[in-house]
Design an enzyme around this catalytic site. Structure first.
Site, mmCIF file in Angstrom:
data_model
loop_
_atom_site.group_PDB
_atom_site.id
_atom_site.type_symbol
_atom_site.label_atom_id
_atom_site.label_comp_id
_atom_site.label_asym_id
_atom_site.label_seq_id
_atom_site.Cartn_x
_atom_site.Cartn_y
_atom_site.Cartn_z
ATOM 1 N N LYS A 1 5.511 5.105 -3.457
ATOM 2 C CA LYS A 1 6.440 4.000 -3.211
ATOM 3 C C LYS A 1 7.126 3.564 -4.500
ATOM 4 C CE LYS A 1 3.469 1.784 -0.344
ATOM 5 N NZ LYS A 1 2.865 0.723 0.448
ATOM 6 N N ARG B 1 -4.354 13.127 0.817
ATOM 7 C CA ARG B 1 -3.036 12.625 1.213
ATOM 8 C C ARG B 1 -2.049 13.779 1.390
ATOM 9 N NH1 ARG B 1 -0.255 8.418 -1.694
ATOM 10 N NH2 ARG B 1 -2.100 7.183 -1.467
ATOM 11 N N GLU C 1 0.257 -1.851 2.837
ATOM 12 C CA GLU C 1 0.603 -2.969 1.972
ATOM 13 C C GLU C 1 2.108 -3.145 2.120
ATOM 14 O OE1 GLU C 1 -1.272 -1.730 -1.858
ATOM 15 O OE2 GLU C 1 -0.432 -3.655 -2.500
HETATM 16 P P1 ATP Z 1 1.892 5.070 -2.053
HETATM 17 O O1 ATP Z 1 0.800 5.598 -2.920
HETATM 18 O O2 ATP Z 1 2.766 6.125 -1.475
HETATM 19 O O3 ATP Z 1 2.690 4.008 -2.702
HETATM 20 P P2 ATP Z 1 -0.021 3.470 -0.763
HETATM 21 O O4 ATP Z 1 -1.281 4.183 -0.583
HETATM 22 O O5 ATP Z 1 0.007 2.524 -1.873
HETATM 23 O O6 ATP Z 1 1.193 4.464 -0.795
HETATM 24 P P3 ATP Z 1 -0.424 1.760 1.463
HETATM 25 O O7 ATP Z 1 0.540 0.835 2.084
HETATM 26 O O8 ATP Z 1 -1.578 1.203 0.765
HETATM 27 O O9 ATP Z 1 0.424 2.701 0.529
HETATM 28 O O10 ATP Z 1 -0.900 2.830 2.506
HETATM 29 C C1 ATP Z 1 -1.322 2.538 3.802
HETATM 30 C C2 ATP Z 1 -2.167 3.661 4.318
HETATM 31 O O11 ATP Z 1 -1.450 4.873 4.280
HETATM 32 C C3 ATP Z 1 -3.402 3.863 3.470
HETATM 33 O O12 ATP Z 1 -4.498 3.998 4.346
HETATM 34 C C4 ATP Z 1 -3.137 5.121 2.717
HETATM 35 O O13 ATP Z 1 -4.318 5.795 2.447
HETATM 36 C C5 ATP Z 1 -2.232 5.879 3.672
HETATM 37 N N1 ATP Z 1 -1.354 6.797 2.937
HETATM 38 C C6 ATP Z 1 -0.534 6.498 1.912
HETATM 39 N N2 ATP Z 1 0.082 7.593 1.437
HETATM 40 C C7 ATP Z 1 -0.359 8.630 2.200
HETATM 41 C C8 ATP Z 1 -0.098 10.034 2.217
HETATM 42 N N3 ATP Z 1 0.742 10.599 1.344
HETATM 43 N N4 ATP Z 1 -0.750 10.800 3.126
HETATM 44 C C9 ATP Z 1 -1.577 10.241 4.008
HETATM 45 N N5 ATP Z 1 -1.867 8.934 4.062
HETATM 46 C C10 ATP Z 1 -1.274 8.120 3.165
HETATM 47 MG MG MG Z 2 -2.307 1.514 -1.444
#
Ligand code: ATP
Ligand code: MG
Length: 567
Positions: A271, A261, A36
């Site tokens: 984020k 994760r 995102e």
């Molecule tokens: P955050 O929770 O850190 O704000 P998010 O999941 O909202 O991150 P996205 O942009 O939706 O961020 O993530 C893109 C991809 O990265 C998704 O498939 C998510 O599952 C993966 N991802 C995010 N954080 C992690 C992590 N700590 N370890 C592994 N994969 C991750």
């Molecule tokens: Mg997300």
């Protein structure tokens, strides 16, 4: 660490192997990374990118980069650009498959109409607050909306009018008609569309209704023919909803696989929290070298290879488990930099040394090995003269036992050069040592005495007249606590949060450092080992030509290797 300890195989590969054996997707493997664009990528995302791209490579498949850009109020072009740069830097190649969920808005709209026509979706007049309040809890079912049983024609008409901009923000939603009594709250008539009069970074003002992430995500994977939709565990409870949508629409089904994760000690990863660090100016931006963002790690001096090694070593877990150790990440980095970084001499806290028996006008060029780990890196010439700088703490007037560096009467080796012996420490009126007067042994050139006499200490140095004066930014961990998000109850009661664990000494700016002359020409991103200090990288933000700023990447002491050796 023995190679068999590496997480080379994992449960995701087992699933893919099984699908390939059964011919589930006609032998195809197609993965994607779906960020995102609402922030910069962090090392958790790097894990996901390298996992998805790595699987595509292993199986001769394909990898897409797709932005799940469904939320125009939080998303920005700046984030899109930074994400593209980061994924490319990591080495993941999407070829010509860069996609945006917003490209599918027309298709998603048509599919929504299809569900309305099938009696599977309805327009609701409840406000977002009312929807939340009637959703029920984990133990209690939700309540059906009074608008749930609107006739199909009325739903079609209202949905079209939503799209045409007839209603203000929040006035209406489109909801899936599933089951308000479902044990899984995600199935309690989730919202598919909301009215939002906001400009989108790609579609501009074309839309004033936007799909919810849950409505867009699974269908986007389906459109792209993704075979294995790999995501983190929090989406496990959304899988039944994604499946429901795909089943109702009767379209192609990817297989969703969840993994735990990545978390890292001494680090916050969400984020939202990283954004706070930026907005509240604890750091100088998303790419601050103390940030766990990919751009921050790059600026700090991390290599893509070291991140790949780390991602492989931590492997993938099916269940939420331990937090990866920052020491392991740093170990992977040292391992890589050890092979590629030239050894150079940098005096960070200079103390002048005058070599009294060295001719005043002489300058020698002394040969120095660039990297003992890599003969191909060759040698370079370093100027040596009568006045040099050494590190202030390499001298002690009253040394304790086992201090093998310089003190009155003591002899040490100057790296690559000569033995010197300290004859006198010169002090200023306040008693501060301002200069050492030493003699050198002309026979010890190259750092060995012909009579076989030994010295225990070897110091780095630079020629005072040739060195250039520069700035070094000495970084430490941003958080002093191993688990910065763990806040004691009394701290929480006092209104404290993770920012209470910020290390006040995470950046020290060292000016007046004296650096080997060749470092003046160093370019942004160049990496070096400053002998005895650690690894450093030329800052890619604040350096100027001929005026490089050096960021401390990581120290030399490898706590991980020590731990591993004990096991
Ligand atoms: P955050 O929770 O850190 O704000 P998010 O999941 O909202 O991150 P996205 O942009 O939706 O961020 O993530 C893109 C991809 O990265 C998704 O498939 C998510 O599952 C993966 N991802 C995010 N954080 C992690 C992590 N700590 N370890 C592994 N994969 C991750
Ligand atoms: Mg997300």
């Amino acid at each position: 660490m023995a190679s068999d300890e590496r997480a080379t195989s994992n449960f995701i590969r087992d699933i893919i192997d099984d699908d390939l054996a059964k011919g589930t997707y006609d032998g195809r493997v197609h993965t994607r990374f779906p960020p995102e664009p609402n922030g910069y990528l962090h090392i958790g995302h790097a894990k996901s990118i390298l996992l998805n791209y790595g699987l595509a490579q292993t199986y001769g498949g394909k990898f897409n980069l797709r932005f799940d850009d469904t939320n125009p109020t939080k998303e920005e072009e700046e984030y899109v650009n930074s994400i593209i740069e980061d994924v490319r830097w990591l080495g993941a190649d999407w070829e010509d498959r860069l996609f945006f969920a917003s490209d599918y808005f027309p298709q998603l709209y048509e599919w929504a109409v299809q569900l309305i026509k099938a009696g599977k979706a309805y327009v609701d007049d409840l406000t977002p607050e009312e929807i939340r309040a009637t959703r029920g809890t984990l133990t209690e079912p939700g309540q059906e909306s009074p608008f749930r049983n609107r006739p199909i024609e009325e739903n079609l008409d209202l949905f079209e009018r939503m799209k045409n901009g007839e209603f203000p923000n929040g006035a209406k939603t489109l909801r899936a008609k599933i089951d308000m009594g479902a044990g899984n709250v995600n199935l309690r008539d989730p919202v598919m569309y909301r009215v939002l009069h906001a400009r989108h970074h790609r579609t501009g003002d074309a839309w004033c209704i936007y799909p919810m992430y849950d409505w867009a995500h699974g269908q986007s994977d389906s459109v792209e023919g993704i075979t294995h939709s790999i995501c983190t565990l929090e989406f496990e409870d959304h899988r039944p909803l994604y499946n429901w949508f795909l089943d109702q629409l009767g379209i192609y089904h990817p297989r969703q696989i969840e993994f735990a994760r990545l978390d890292l000690t001494y680090t916050v990863m969400s984020k939202r929290k990283l954004l706070r660090l930026v907005q509240e100016k604890y750091v100088d931006g998303w790419d601050d070298p103390r940030m766990p963002t990919i751009s921050g790690l790059r600026r700090r001096g991390y290599t893509p290879e070291s991140l790949r090694d780390f991602a492989e070593r931590v492997g993938v877990a099916k269940k939420k488990g331990s937090v990866a150790d920052l020491a392991l990440l740093e170990h992977c980095l040292r391992d890589d930099l050890n092979k590629r970084a030239r050894r150079v001499m940098a005096v960070l806290d200079p103390l002048k040394v005058v070599i009294t028996n060295y001719p005043e006008d002489r300058v020698e060029e002394i040969e120095a090995v660039n990297n003992p780990e890599n003969a191909a890196e060759g040698t370079r010439m370093v100027p040596f003269a009568r006045e040099i700088y050494i590190e202030r703490d390499d001298f002690m007037e009253h040394p304790p036992a086992k201090f093998f560096r310089l003190s009155p009467g003591a002899e040490v080796r100057l790296k690559h050069a000569y033995f010197i012996r300290c004859q006198e420490a010169v002090k200023d009126a306040a008693g501060k040592i301002v200069e050492l007067r030493c003699t050198y042994d002309p026979a010890s050139r190259g750092g060995e005495a012909p009579d076989g006499r030994k010295v225990k200490g070897t110091l780095h140095w630079v020629s005072a007249a040739h060195a250039f004066e520069g700035e070094v930014r000495w970084y430490e961990n941003l958080f002093s606590n191993e688990f910065p998000e763990e806040i004691a109850p009394e701290e929480a009661a006092a209104g404290k949060d993770f920012t209470a664990h910020i290390n006040p000494h995470s950046l020290r700016i060292l000016t007046g450092c004296r650096l080997e002359p060749m470092l003046k020409e160093a370019r942004p991103g160049d990496r070096f080992q400053f002998l005895r200090h650690g690894y450093f990288c030329v800052d890619n933000k604040f350096s100027a030509p001929g005026r490089p700023i050096f960021n401390r990447t990581v120290g030399l002491r490898d706590t991980w290797a020590k731990l591993a050796a004990k096991d």
